[in-house]
Structures are given as structure tokens and as C-alpha cells.
Design a protein around this motif. Structure first.
Motif, PDB file in Angstrom:
ATOM      1  N   UNK A 120      25.211  17.370  21.535  1.00  0.00           N
ATOM      2  CA  UNK A 120      24.791  16.224  22.355  1.00  0.00           C
ATOM      3  C   UNK A 120      23.630  16.613  23.253  1.00  0.00           C
ATOM      4  N   UNK A 163      19.954  14.696  23.042  1.00  0.00           N
ATOM      5  CA  UNK A 163      19.368  14.017  24.206  1.00  0.00           C
ATOM      6  C   UNK A 163      17.860  14.219  24.262  1.00  0.00           C
ATOM      7  N   UNK A 191      15.534  11.878  22.024  1.00  0.00           N
ATOM      8  CA  UNK A 191      15.229  10.512  22.454  1.00  0.00           C
ATOM      9  C   UNK A 191      14.015  10.445  23.380  1.00  0.00           C
ATOM     10  N   UNK A 239      21.961  12.822  12.455  1.00  0.00           N
ATOM     11  CA  UNK A 239      22.200  11.657  11.603  1.00  0.00           C
ATOM     12  C   UNK A 239      23.149  10.661  12.251  1.00  0.00           C
ATOM     13  N   UNK A 240      24.140  11.174  12.970  1.00  0.00           N
ATOM     14  CA  UNK A 240      25.098  10.307  13.668  1.00  0.00           C
ATOM     15  C   UNK A 240      24.414   9.519  14.775  1.00  0.00           C
ATOM     16  N   UNK A 241      23.270   9.983  15.221  1.00  0.00           N
ATOM     17  CA  UNK A 241      22.536   9.265  16.256  1.00  0.00           C
ATOM     18  C   UNK A 241      21.409   8.425  15.655  1.00  0.00           C
ATOM     19  N   UNK A 242      21.356   8.377  14.322  1.00  0.00           N
ATOM     20  CA  UNK A 242      20.393   7.499  13.667  1.00  0.00           C
ATOM     21  C   UNK A 242      19.135   8.180  13.156  1.00  0.00           C
ATOM     22  N   UNK A 243      19.022   9.487  13.342  1.00  0.00           N
ATOM     23  CA  UNK A 243      17.844  10.191  12.824  1.00  0.00           C
ATOM     24  C   UNK A 243      18.111  10.529  11.352  1.00  0.00           C
ATOM     25  N   UNK A 270      13.196   6.739  23.362  1.00  0.00           N
ATOM     26  CA  UNK A 270      12.878   6.077  22.103  1.00  0.00           C
ATOM     27  C   UNK A 270      13.982   6.434  21.130  1.00  0.00           C
ATOM     28  N   UNK A 279      28.042   6.097  20.841  1.00  0.00           N
ATOM     29  CA  UNK A 279      26.922   5.579  20.039  1.00  0.00           C
ATOM     30  C   UNK A 279      27.033   5.995  18.579  1.00  0.00           C
TER      31      UNK A 279
END
Lengths: 293, 223
Positions: free
Chosen positions: A86, A90, A93, A127-131, B46, B186
């Protein structure tokens, strides 16, 4: 013969360096680089398990005036746990995290037997965070230049510039001070400028390769974004066409008004006319407009 | 930003890879466009499109906690786009009302009651019990039951703020998200353009963000 117009590149100052330069720094040096890393990428050597250090690092990066591209340089002794992952995510982002081709990049320093597992864990968490993917670049200490190896760095940089087959090469430089980074950057810039003047054609080809690679990546991003947006709009249209909302409104109308007895509704019309909400004559004449608005 | 009447930090998240801002850098002049001295700092993030506005707010909540900002209240807003709603503009205006300059004094006055946890636009407050559109999807479905158990959320009633734009007492969110990492939450959310046609984690959290407040005994007040 390669026919091309490279006169437009005569102003060297407008061009970025040909090869990415990573300045490896300890987190406490971030404040020195507040105005930005000279022409390169800051690779912050971070211990993800040191909560205090990585929080301070995060705050320092957020508060930097210049939004220099940066990435994480992780020295991992094993597979990171969830809190460490995590901590890493961070940083992704932050808008100036270095993400060539929309993939966050991490420099990884760990034992050979751990590389694949570490990389896989990092990718899975990202990947779990959308990357969709992250680039884990394995680094070897032997390929990292220090400030005492400036001459070797310069020679290697020139060798890569002059090599016609090498279009891309990363240079990792460990620095202890911003002044050292500035000095190295100035030296490399001068050498690249000299190379550009002496080997115009080769310099042009390498720059065009780099620019075209970036253009292709940009077009790929645009294509994916446009495809996604079209699919989104199609699903929105399908929802609107399904009349679900119209049905909901109709049901609401039926339940709140239509089921009332006729005499009650007529009484309501009279109240509307008496309170001025409806024209009185419309109660008797269908040709008169009912409502003022 | 110009609507704010109290000192504030702005946490601003953009969707990466959005068709509408492909390769656009975040406008660096944004801080300078605020005419008052109330803006303390802007922090940009972002993120990929995961969990829609809820996912973005969780990214910002993570940033807020990591930066150690101390605040009395948190105002959640987003660029409400509901292209599949026939009255989307009206709905957006209704939700944004709570962020308008004219309403802020009233909002702060409502918060002077220590029992108030959330202040939102009155017309945005719903009760899940009367939500005909979702057939009890967020009352006793597997999704909502699992989440309520995992996050120890047990609200006294099912009132929530539809649209997820409201003021919340900062300490409540700080306590919850220190215990339950925002990025863990999330990670459960759906990617992309998730619609509320069947129970989803994203829309469940639209309710849970309010229910975690009322579970602690606080009230939701509409203005």
C-alpha cells in the motif's frame, strides 16, 4: 540513403536527453531537489517497511515545488507484505510518478531468486488498484555509477551515443548531493551537444526513434481511451432506451395520483384553480390552456 | 474553489487515461486561480478508473491520511456526470448545493450540534428501504451483508446520501480509514463504467460511507 530534414534539430536546447538518466538518491535528499532533478528522473531509494521514512518521503514529494518525474528504487530482501505494498501504491497516484506508456516503473534491487516473485507481487497489488501493469526493472549494482566514476560514466555515455544499434539505454547514477547531479547533467548535456554537432544524421535518427516511440504510445493510449468511451456511451444509450426511468416515473405517477378516486382528483383541480395554479376556465373548456407556465 | 468561505486544503483527483484528458497535464496554474487566501494547499492525484467517484475519493482519503493533515470537516464532491439519467443536470445542481458559498454558514451551524456526522443536500438523502429500483440489493444481498460484517458497520437505519456529495466530520473518517486502509477498500471496487443494475461493491460503498458514520451514533442532516 536516408533522406530527411534534420535542420530543425539544430537548437539542441529544445531537446530532451537521448537516454533516460536516473539519479538514485536517499529520501532525505528530496528537499535538495525541490526545484527539480536536472534533466532526469529521481529514483528514490526507499525502505517500504520504514513507516516514518516512507511517510516523510511521500510528504516531501507532495510538497516539492517542481514536479520532477520520480520513481521508486526498492532494495527488497523478500516479498513485500500488504502494508508495504500500500505504501508503494500510494506513490503511483502522484501525477509525476514516472509512468512511460502508462505503466508505473520501479527499479528493483533484490536477490536473483526473489526477483520474479517480488515483481509478480508488486504487479498483482498494482493491478488491484487499477494499474494494468508496472515495469519492474531489475538493477545490478555493477551497472550503477557513483560520483567517483564520472569519467567511466562519460565514456560509456559517449559509447552508447556512437553505437548505431543502441537506441535506448538507461543510466543509473547514485548521487549524494544535488550539486553533483547538476554537474553530471551539465557534462552529459555538453557531450550530447558535441555528438549532435559531429554526428547530425545519427543523432537525428536516434531522436526520431525516441519521438516516434512516444507518439506510438500516445496513439495507443488515445485508441484505448476512445474505445472505452464509445463502449460507455453505448451502455448509457441502452439504459436510456430501456425506458427503465420512464417506467419508474410512470409507476410513481400511478401510485401517487392515478389510483386516487375521480371525485378527489376533480376536487384537486378546483383547488388548483382557486389557488391560481390553473386557469379557472380550463375546468369547463378543453380549448383553454390549463397552466400558466 | 471560489465558493469556499473557510480555510481549506484541496485534494484533487483526476482519472488517468480518461478520453477527455488524454495526455493533459494537470494545470499548474490551478493554485494561483484562487483569489482568496483561504486555500492552504492543493494536492493532486491521478488514478485509474476503479470504483468511479468512490474509488477516487478513497485515493484522496489515503493521501489525506499520509500527509497528516488535520481538519475539522471533509467535503466530498466530484464532477457528477450521469449521462444515463434524464434529469442529470438538475440532480447535479441539487447535490452541489451543499458546496455553495450561500449554504456554508448553515452547514457549519448544523455541525455545532456534536451529534451531527454528515450534512448534505436535503433532496439527496434517501432511505434504502424505499429504494424500489434496486429490489433490496443493498439491504440484505450477499455483497452488502459481507461488507457490513467485514467493516463492522451496523447502522440504526438505512438513510444515506445518494450521489456521495456531503460534508462529514473529519474525525469519523480518520478513525475508520486508519483502521481499514482506503486502498484495501478500493481494491474491491469494480473497474471502469460500473452501472447500478445489480448490487455492486462501488454502489454498496456509496451507502457504507454514510452508514459507517451513523453506526457511530452520528446523524445525517439535510439542508
Amino acid at each position: 540513403m536516408l533522406a530527411c530534414d534534420y535542420k530543425g534539430l539544430s537548437n539542441y536546447r529544445d531537446m530532451k536527453p537521448l537516454f533516460p538518466i536516473y539519479y538514485i538518491i536517499k529520501p532525505h535528499l528530496l528537499k535538495q531537489f525541490s526545484s527539480g532533478a536536472p534533466g532526469g528522473i529521481l529514483a528514490v531509494q526507499l525502505n517500504l517497511y520504514n513507516e516514518v521514512e516512507q511517510l516523510q518521503c511521500y510528504q516531501d514529494i507532495c510538497n516539492m515545488k517542481a514536479k520532477t518525474p520520480f520513481c521508486l528504487y526498492l532494495d527488497l530482501s523478500g516479498v513485500p507484505d500488504i502494508p508495504a505494498l500500500h505504501n508503494m501504491a500510494s506513490f503511483f497516484f502522484l501525477p509525476h510518478y514516472y509512468q512511460p506508456g502508462d505503466e508505473p516503473e520501479i527499479l528493483l534491487c533484490c536477490k536473483e531468486e526473489h526477483v520474479e516473485m517480488c515483481a509478480e507481487t508488486l504487479r498483482s497489488n498494482a493491478g488491484a488498484q487499477g494499474f494494468n501493469n508496472i515495469k519492474c526493472k531489475k538493477t545490478y549494482q555493477k551497472n550503477v555509477y557513483t560520483s567517483s566514476l564520472k569519467e567511466k560514466l562519460l565514456n560509456d555515455y559517449l559509447a552508447k551515443l556512437n553505437n548505431e544499434t543502441i537506441m535506448q539505454h538507461d543510466f543509473l547514477i547514485e548521487v549524494e548531493d544535488v550539486s553533483i547531479a547538476n554537474e553530471i547533467d551539465t557534462t552529459l548535456e555538453q557531450e550530447e551537444k558535441r555528438f549532435a554537432n559531429e554526428n547530425k544524421m545519427l543523432h537525428y535518427v536516434k531522436h526520431e526513434y525516441k519521438n516516434l516511440t512516444e507518439s506510438v504510445q500516445k496513439l495507443e493510449r488515445s485508441f484505448v481511451a476512445a474505445t472505452t468511451e464509445i463502449a460507455n456511451q453505448q451502455s448509457h444509450i441502452a439504459i436510456l432506451r430501456s425506458q427503465t426511468q420512464a417506467a419508474h416515473l410512470q409507476n410513481y405517477y400511478n401510485n401517487e395520483y392515478e389510483i386516487l378516486p375521480t371525485w378527489y382528483k376533480r376536487f384537486g383541480h378546483l383547488v388548483k384553480a382557486l389557488t391560481g395554479k390553473r386557469r379557472f376556465r380550463s375546468l369547463f373548456d378543453n380549448n383553454v390552456k390549463k397552466y400558466r407556465q | 474553489m471560489d465558493e469556499m468561505t473557510v480555510p481549506f486544503f484541496l485534494f484533487y483527483n483526476c482519472v488517468a487515461g480518461s478520453y477527455y484528458r488524454i495526455d493533459e497535464a494537470i494545470d499548474p496554474s490551478l493554485p494561483m486561480r484562487n483569489n482568496s487566501n483561504l486555500l492552504q494547499s492543493i494536492y493532486f492525484n491521478q488514478s485509474p478508473n476503479r470504483g468511479k467517484d468512490i474509488g477516487g475519493k478513497l485515493v484522496l482519503m489515503n493521501a489525506y491520511l499520509r500527509l497528516g493533515i488535520e481538519s475539522d470537516y471533509i467535503l466530498l464532491v466530484h464532477d457528477k456526470q450521469s449521462p444515463y439519467h434524464s434529469n442529470s443536470q438538475q440532480w447535479k445542481e441539487e447535490l452541489f448545493k451543499v458546496a455553495k458559498r450561500d449554504y456554508q454558514e448553515k452547514v457549519l451551524d448544523v455541525f455545532s450540534n456534536k451529534k451531527v456526522g454528515i450534512v448534505a443536500s436535503g433532496n439527496a438523502i434517501r432511505n434504502e428501504l424505499y429504494n424500489d429500483e434496486n429490489s433490496k440489493g443493498y439491504i440484505n444481498s450477499e455483497v452488502i451483508t459481507k461488507l457490513k460484517t467485514a467493516y463492522q458497520i451496523n447502522p440504526p437505519d438505512l438513510c444515506f446520501v445518494a450521489g456521495t456529495m456531503f460534508w462529514v466530520r473529519a474525525s469519523i473518517f480518520e478513525e475508520f480509514f486508519t483502521k481499514f486502509h482506503p486502498l484495501d477498500v478500493r481494491a474491491q471496487l469494480e473497474e471502469g463504467n460500473v452501472m447500478d443494475l445489480a448490487p455492486t461493491y462501488t454502489h454498496a460503498w456509496e451507502r457504507l460511507l454514510c452508514w459507517l458514520v451513523t453506526t457511530k451514533g452520528y446523524q445525517i442532516i439535510g439542508i
